[in-house]
Design a protein around this motif. Structure first.
Motif, short mmCIF file in Angstrom:
data_model
loop_
_atom_site.label_atom_id
_atom_site.label_comp_id
_atom_site.label_asym_id
_atom_site.label_seq_id
_atom_site.Cartn_x
_atom_site.Cartn_y
_atom_site.Cartn_z
N PRO A 71 0.54 -1.23 -0.21
CA PRO A 71 0.01 -0.05 0.17
C PRO A 71 1.00 1.45 -0.65
CG PRO A 71 -1.05 -1.54 1.23
CD PRO A 71 0.65 -2.22 1.10
N LYS A 72 1.13 2.12 -0.75
CA LYS A 72 0.93 3.29 -1.05
C LYS A 72 1.63 4.06 0.30
CE LYS A 72 -0.13 6.82 -3.34
NZ LYS A 72 -0.96 7.87 -3.76
N ALA A 73 0.08 4.07 1.04
CA ALA A 73 0.61 4.96 2.37
C ALA A 73 1.04 4.31 3.07
CB ALA A 73 -1.43 5.06 2.31
N ALA A 74 1.66 3.27 3.33
CA ALA A 74 2.72 2.57 3.79
C ALA A 74 3.70 3.17 3.92
CB ALA A 74 2.27 0.84 4.11
N VAL A 75 4.16 2.62 2.61
CA VAL A 75 5.87 3.12 2.05
C VAL A 75 5.53 5.06 2.67
CG1 VAL A 75 6.38 3.20 -0.27
CG2 VAL A 75 5.22 1.27 0.30
N GLY A 76 5.03 5.31 2.38
CA GLY A 76 4.64 6.52 2.37
C GLY A 76 4.97 6.97 3.95
N GLY A 94 3.54 14.71 -0.10
CA GLY A 94 4.50 14.56 0.50
C GLY A 94 4.10 12.25 -0.13
N PHE A 95 5.53 11.52 0.07
CA PHE A 95 5.16 10.02 -0.53
C PHE A 95 3.63 9.73 -0.63
CE2 PHE A 95 5.43 5.66 -1.79
CZ PHE A 95 5.80 6.17 -3.02
N ALA A 96 3.04 9.82 -0.20
CA ALA A 96 1.54 8.97 0.48
C ALA A 96 0.97 9.66 -0.74
CB ALA A 96 0.77 9.55 1.69
N GLY A 97 1.30 11.28 -1.26
CA GLY A 97 0.43 11.74 -1.61
C GLY A 97 -0.09 11.57 -3.62
N ALA A 98 2.18 11.17 -3.64
CA ALA A 98 2.33 11.20 -4.34
C ALA A 98 1.00 10.44 -5.49
CB ALA A 98 3.48 10.27 -4.88
N GLU A 99 1.08 10.91 -7.29
CA GLU A 99 0.55 10.56 -8.39
C GLU A 99 1.50 9.74 -9.13
OE1 GLU A 99 -2.07 12.33 -9.85
OE2 GLU A 99 -1.85 13.33 -8.02
N PRO A 100 0.78 8.54 -9.78
CA PRO A 100 1.12 7.48 -10.34
C PRO A 100 2.02 7.65 -11.69
CG PRO A 100 -1.25 7.38 -10.13
CD PRO A 100 -1.09 8.36 -9.67
N GLY A 101 3.21 7.24 -11.09
CA GLY A 101 4.45 7.11 -11.58
C GLY A 101 5.94 6.23 -11.40
N GLU A 102 7.21 7.29 -11.57
CA GLU A 102 8.37 6.21 -11.37
C GLU A 102 8.95 7.38 -10.87
OE1 GLU A 102 9.84 3.81 -14.66
OE2 GLU A 102 7.39 2.96 -14.97
N TYR A 103 9.59 7.17 -9.28
CA TYR A 103 10.62 8.76 -9.28
C TYR A 103 11.82 7.30 -8.48
CZ TYR A 103 5.71 10.16 -8.49
OH TYR A 103 4.63 10.76 -8.65
N THR A 104 12.68 7.81 -8.92
CA THR A 104 14.17 7.06 -8.77
C THR A 104 15.32 8.81 -7.65
OG1 THR A 104 15.22 8.17 -10.35
CG2 THR A 104 13.77 5.92 -10.53
N TYR A 105 15.42 8.17 -7.24
CA TYR A 105 16.67 8.49 -6.42
C TYR A 105 18.14 8.12 -6.07
CZ TYR A 105 12.32 11.06 -5.38
OH TYR A 105 11.59 11.28 -4.99
N GLU A 106 19.01 8.85 -6.12
CA GLU A 106 20.38 8.32 -6.30
C GLU A 106 21.33 9.19 -4.61
OE1 GLU A 106 22.53 8.15 -9.01
OE2 GLU A 106 21.22 7.28 -10.89
#
Length: 153
Positions: A71-76, A94-106
């Motif tokens: 669940p996105k809310a749990a990850v967020g 924040g992430f819990a409200g993130a739109e569908p899509g792909e996000y990457t971070y390094e």
């Protein structure tokens, strides 16, 4: 050759200790074969309604976690607890409200790589690579706590 054998024994002890830390933080993880692309110990989990995935340790002592259908809310909430409220700068909620899509971070300081795919269904795929053992344990523990709260409601 005795020194090499001592090193191998110490490395195997470190791998066992890492697995114990992973399962202490996230009890649904279980030892299964085959090993993943890390070539080291692999722990897998699958819990209906919470997701599935694996955590493994590579031959450099870095951990990788790949979780799907969480669940996105749990990850967020878990990532917010670990990284703080402003870690996700892709949206105001924040992430819990993130739109569908792909996000990457390094993370240039730790060399960790984060990949998160938010699905239209409200679920997320989370892949974190090259984390130090203690860092992945913190993330696993935060996710377990959030999912445990969800189980009791």
């Amino acid at each position: 050759m005795e020194a090499l054998e001592d090193w191998r024994t110490a490395w195997e002890d470190q791998q066992a200790a890492a697995q114990e830390a992973f399962t202490a933080a996230f009890p649904a993880l279980d030892t299964l074969d085959p090993r993943c692309r890390c070539y080291g110990p692999t722990l897998r989990w699958a819990t209906p309604g919470e997701g599935e995935g694996k955590v493994c340790l590579d031959d450099h002592g870095r951990a990788t976690a790949e979780f799907e259908h969480v669940p996105k809310a749990a990850v967020g909430k878990a990532l917010e607890e670990v990284f703080g409220t402003n870690w996700f700068d892709e949206g105001e909620a924040g992430f819990a409200g993130a739109e569908p899509g792909e996000y990457t971070y390094e993370d240039e300081s730790t060399y960790a790589e984060y990949y998160i795919h938010v699905h239209e269904t409200g679920l997320a795929t989370l892949s974190i690579s090259y984390l130090k053992i203690e860092d992945i344990v913190v993330i696993l523990d935060a996710l377990e706590q959030v999912l445990a709260e969800h189980r009791t409601t």
